[in-house]
Design a protein around this motif. Structure first.
Motif, PDB file in Angstrom:
ATOM      1  N   VAL A  35       0.856  -1.188   0.000  1.00 59.01           N
ATOM      2  CA  VAL A  35       0.000   0.000   0.000  1.00 59.01           C
ATOM      3  C   VAL A  35       0.890   1.236   0.000  1.00 59.01           C
ATOM      4  O   VAL A  35       1.713   1.419   0.900  1.00 59.01           O
ATOM      5  N   GLU A  36       0.733   2.073  -1.004  1.00 61.07           N
ATOM      6  CA  GLU A  36       1.589   3.271  -1.124  1.00 61.07           C
ATOM      7  C   GLU A  36       0.689   4.487  -1.368  1.00 61.07           C
ATOM      8  O   GLU A  36      -0.142   4.483  -2.253  1.00 61.07           O
ATOM      9  N   ARG A  37       0.921   5.531  -0.564  1.00 58.70           N
ATOM     10  CA  ARG A  37       0.064   6.715  -0.704  1.00 58.70           C
ATOM     11  C   ARG A  37       0.636   7.760  -1.658  1.00 58.70           C
ATOM     12  O   ARG A  37      -0.060   8.671  -2.103  1.00 58.70           O
ATOM     13  N   GLY A  42       9.543   5.541  -2.998  1.00 61.04           N
ATOM     14  CA  GLY A  42       9.819   6.203  -1.721  1.00 61.04           C
ATOM     15  C   GLY A  42      10.836   7.321  -1.810  1.00 61.04           C
ATOM     16  O   GLY A  42      11.068   7.903  -2.868  1.00 61.04           O
ATOM     17  N   THR A  43      11.467   7.577  -0.692  1.00 61.79           N
ATOM     18  CA  THR A  43      12.330   8.750  -0.556  1.00 61.79           C
ATOM     19  C   THR A  43      13.582   8.663  -1.429  1.00 61.79           C
ATOM     20  O   THR A  43      13.913   9.604  -2.156  1.00 61.79           O
ATOM     21  N   CYS A  44      14.299   7.538  -1.341  1.00 61.46           N
ATOM     22  CA  CYS A  44      15.642   7.471  -1.913  1.00 61.46           C
ATOM     23  C   CYS A  44      15.670   7.835  -3.395  1.00 61.46           C
ATOM     24  O   CYS A  44      16.401   8.732  -3.819  1.00 61.46           O
ATOM     25  N   SER A  52      19.891  13.736  -4.858  1.00 59.24           N
ATOM     26  CA  SER A  52      20.879  14.578  -4.168  1.00 59.24           C
ATOM     27  C   SER A  52      22.297  14.248  -4.618  1.00 59.24           C
ATOM     28  O   SER A  52      23.126  15.139  -4.828  1.00 59.24           O
ATOM     29  N   LYS A  53      22.580  12.959  -4.826  1.00 57.92           N
ATOM     30  CA  LYS A  53      23.938  12.607  -5.269  1.00 57.92           C
ATOM     31  C   LYS A  53      24.171  13.030  -6.714  1.00 57.92           C
ATOM     32  O   LYS A  53      25.280  13.377  -7.107  1.00 57.92           O
ATOM     33  N   ASN A  54      23.118  13.002  -7.510  1.00 52.72           N
ATOM     34  CA  ASN A  54      23.262  13.472  -8.884  1.00 52.72           C
ATOM     35  C   ASN A  54      23.617  14.968  -8.895  1.00 52.72           C
ATOM     36  O   ASN A  54      24.544  15.394  -9.599  1.00 52.72           O
ATOM     37  N   ASN A 118      -3.661   6.025   1.225  1.00 53.96           N
ATOM     38  CA  ASN A 118      -3.092   6.171   2.566  1.00 53.96           C
ATOM     39  C   ASN A 118      -3.683   5.106   3.481  1.00 53.96           C
ATOM     40  O   ASN A 118      -4.900   4.950   3.566  1.00 53.96           O
ATOM     41  N   ALA A 119      -2.777   4.379   4.157  1.00 51.32           N
ATOM     42  CA  ALA A 119      -3.251   3.308   5.045  1.00 51.32           C
ATOM     43  C   ALA A 119      -3.307   3.786   6.491  1.00 51.32           C
ATOM     44  O   ALA A 119      -2.428   4.514   6.947  1.00 51.32           O
ATOM     45  N   SER A 120      -4.356   3.346   7.192  1.00 53.04           N
ATOM     46  CA  SER A 120      -4.388   3.568   8.643  1.00 53.04           C
ATOM     47  C   SER A 120      -5.059   2.355   9.284  1.00 53.04           C
ATOM     48  O   SER A 120      -5.987   1.770   8.711  1.00 53.04           O
ATOM     49  N   GLY A 319      12.872   0.124   8.261  1.00 50.02           N
ATOM     50  CA  GLY A 319      13.165   1.367   7.543  1.00 50.02           C
ATOM     51  C   GLY A 319      13.121   2.568   8.468  1.00 50.02           C
ATOM     52  O   GLY A 319      13.149   2.429   9.692  1.00 50.02           O
ATOM     53  N   ASP A 320      13.028   3.748   7.883  1.00 45.58           N
ATOM     54  CA  ASP A 320      13.077   4.981   8.667  1.00 45.58           C
ATOM     55  C   ASP A 320      12.002   5.050   9.754  1.00 45.58           C
ATOM     56  O   ASP A 320      12.175   5.734  10.762  1.00 45.58           O
ATOM     57  N   VAL A 321      10.901   4.321   9.545  1.00 49.06           N
ATOM     58  CA  VAL A 321       9.799   4.415  10.516  1.00 49.06           C
ATOM     59  C   VAL A 321      10.182   3.847  11.880  1.00 49.06           C
ATOM     60  O   VAL A 321       9.525   4.136  12.880  1.00 49.06           O
ATOM     61  N   LEU A 327      18.900   5.083   6.843  1.00 47.03           N
ATOM     62  CA  LEU A 327      19.722   4.938   5.641  1.00 47.03           C
ATOM     63  C   LEU A 327      19.061   3.954   4.693  1.00 47.03           C
ATOM     64  O   LEU A 327      18.368   3.022   5.129  1.00 47.03           O
ATOM     65  N   GLU A 328      19.323   4.148   3.418  1.00 51.27           N
ATOM     66  CA  GLU A 328      18.680   3.336   2.384  1.00 51.27           C
ATOM     67  C   GLU A 328      18.955   1.835   2.555  1.00 51.27           C
ATOM     68  O   GLU A 328      18.045   1.015   2.556  1.00 51.27           O
ATOM     69  N   THR A 329      20.232   1.492   2.706  1.00 57.56           N
ATOM     70  CA  THR A 329      20.557   0.070   2.767  1.00 57.56           C
ATOM     71  C   THR A 329      20.115  -0.549   4.098  1.00 57.56           C
ATOM     72  O   THR A 329      19.839  -1.753   4.160  1.00 57.56           O
TER      73      THR A 329
END
Ligand SMILES: Cc1cc2nc3c(=O)[nH]c(=O)nc-3n(C[C@H](O)[C@H](O)[C@H](O)COP(=O)(O)OP(=O)(O)OC[C@H]3O[C@@H](n4cnc5c(N)ncnc54)[C@H](O)[C@@H]3O)c2cc1C
Length: 480
Positions: A35-37, A42-44, A52-54, A118-120, A319-321, A327-329
């Protein structure tokens, strides 16, 4: 309209952690929903590492034109730089990678279905998924993996609600290059954006609350990086308290004072203000409490155990949550671990000590394991060596001598390597040898015994290891 569907596994989110979990679920042929809102990937890929690296790479290329690394090459003072075109080529790269690495991968997964919205949580086994047209459906699952990532943390500064500030999202997609920018935050994101825009020709001032940038890193790394960035023209002000921000027409004003009386109250102004004051896990509106999932009071992260299991017995998170390290990896590792544990009950754990991190300034910062201070706190004893990069033949050969490498060992355990910290060109590549050392408990002697390619920046690892045994200034280029 309300519809209803049932799955074995529902993954909430569509970034690195979610994709890793989905790829793992596919191998078990489990009926899965993702489920993706927002935008898949995602972010990366969309607003993080990739763009950002580009743009940092574009800044580096520009900087090198005016600052060639060989004195025999004259700087080029007249060159073209089209900011909008640079942003557009970044957009094309993002679009390409998003399709190739995310949408195409997702379509190839036969047991994973994408649900947009959006999931809740409604209950421990049901979520509501609401799409952009306010239609919603209820989705039921036996197990869940929460991988909702993080968003920019917006600190409660007076005036923030009435000021147009940038986060990483807007800063990666500006229409025109700002003449000046104030960046708040002296960690990875703040530093990368500061150098990126400074090299594009924006006058950058960076504000840091604590007494040095990257305060979690070794002080030697922090102070050398401060010097290099300052030499490039970035104004770095530390020990700053931001009292208020406001805007007049398009100009942003930041009223600051010192944390310890070091600065009299003064007001800085710039065309743009970028907030890089940290990230906050996305748990707001997810209603984890309806499913028995507990979150940490101080940062809203989902609390998980070492197996990525939340306080609910059928809900994992990654992940970040789940908080730092964001971090990505790490997100990918946590997502895969969560899925494996959820689907096989294998109780897999992650070795967080050997997780490396990188900051893609130039020179780069990379680190793994414990700092000297952390090693002292943990073992009550430690030994360290620092080698300036001008002691590394390759760095001298190609005139990239900025920086240092610091190795931290436990002298009570046969000089076992417990931390490596690097500031140098290609630090994020060199660190991998440190990762292997920390992960597999290698000693200084093990690293010395490994033959390295000459001349390479990775020889820094071997040389700093040799420095525990002898004076490396008395060695030939690659003698042991
Ligand atoms: C500017 C920037 C640069 C970075 N550079 C690097 C780098 O160089 N190296 C590195 O290792 N890391 C870097 N990172 C960090 C890295 O991007 C993140 O750690 C990583 O993307 C986190 O992955 P994730 O899957 O946890 O979350 P995300 O990739 O953020 O995915 C979470 C997804 O969940 C969705 N979502 C959230 N809530 C809901 C909900 N309720 N319902 C449905 N969907 C929801 C979101 O829309 C999002 O797509 C950077 C981050 C930023 C911001």
């Amino acid at each position: 309209m309300q519809r209803y569907s049932k799955f074995d596994l529902v993954i909430i989110g569509g970034g690195a952690a979610a994709f890793s979990a989905a790829l793992k679920a596919e191998t078990f042929n489990i009926k899965t929903a993702m489920v993706e809102r927002g935008i898949v990937g995602g972010t990366c890929v969309n607003v993080g590492c990739v763009p950002s690296k580009n743009l940092l790479g574009a800044g580096e290329a520009l900087y090198r034109l005016g600052n060639p690394s060989y004195s025999s090459i004259s700087p080029c003072y007249e060159y073209g730089f089209d900011f909008s075109k640079t942003i557009r080529q970044k957009d094309s790269l993002v679009k390409y990678l998003r399709k190739q690495r995310y949408y195409d991968v997702l379509s190839s997964l036969e047991s994973v279905k994408l649900i947009e919205g959006n999931a809740s949580f409604l209950s421990p086994t049901r979520i509501k998924v609401e799409n952009k047209n306010n239609n919603h459906k209820v989705v039921e699952a036996k197990k869940f993996i929460v991988a909702t990532g993080s968003s920019s943390y917006v600190p409660p500064i007076k005036g923030i609600g009435d000021t147009d500030y940038l986060t990483n999202i807007e800063a990666l997609s500006l229409d025109k290059k700002p003449s000046s920018m104030i960046v708040t935050g002296g960690r990875a994101l703040g530093l990368e954006f500061a150098q990126m825009y400074s090299r594009f020709g924006t006058k950058v001032t960076l504000l840091q609350r604590s007494n040095r940038i990257i305060p979690e890193h070794e002080p030697e790394v922090s102070s050398a990086l401060t010097q290099y960035l300052s030499e490039e023209g970035i104004d770095i002000i530390t020990n700053v308290k931001i009292k208020e921000i406001y805007q007049k027409n398009d100009t942003k004003f930041v009223r600051i004072s010192g944390n310890n009386g070091n600065i009299n109250t003064k007001t800085l102004e710039a065309e743009e203000l970028l907030l890089a004051t940290g990230r906050k896990p996305n748990t707001k509106n997810l209603h984890p409490e309806n499913a028995g999932v507990r979150i940490r009071q101080n940062d809203d992260a989902i609390i998980v155990n070492t197996e990525m299991l939340s306080s609910a017995p059928h809900i994992w998170a990654g992940g970040d949550v789940v908080g730092e390290p964001m971090l990505e990896t790490v997100a990918a590792k946590e997502g895969a671990t969560a899925a494996e544990n959820a689907l096989t009950g294998s109780h897999k754990k992650i070795d967080f000590l050997s997780i490396p991190s990188g900051i893609f300034t130039s020179p780069q910062v990379a680190s793994v394991g414990l700092t000297e201070k952390q090693a002292m706190e943990r073992y009550g004893v430690c030994d360290c060596r620092i080698l300036d990069m001008n002691g590394v033949p390759k760095a001298l050969i190609v005139n990239k001598t900025k920086g240092l490498i610091k190795m931290v060992v436990n002298p009570n355990k046969n000089n076992r390597i417990v931390g490596v910290h690097i500031l140098s060109d290609m630090a994020a590549d060199i660190i991998q040898e440190g990762v292997v050392a920390v992960r597999y408990g290698l000693t200084v002697d093990d690293i010395i015994d490994i033959v390295h390619v000459f001349p390479t920046m990775t020889e820094a690892m071997k040389l700093v290891a040799i420095a525990f045994k002898q004076d490396i200034s008395k060695l030939t280029c690659c003698a042991e």
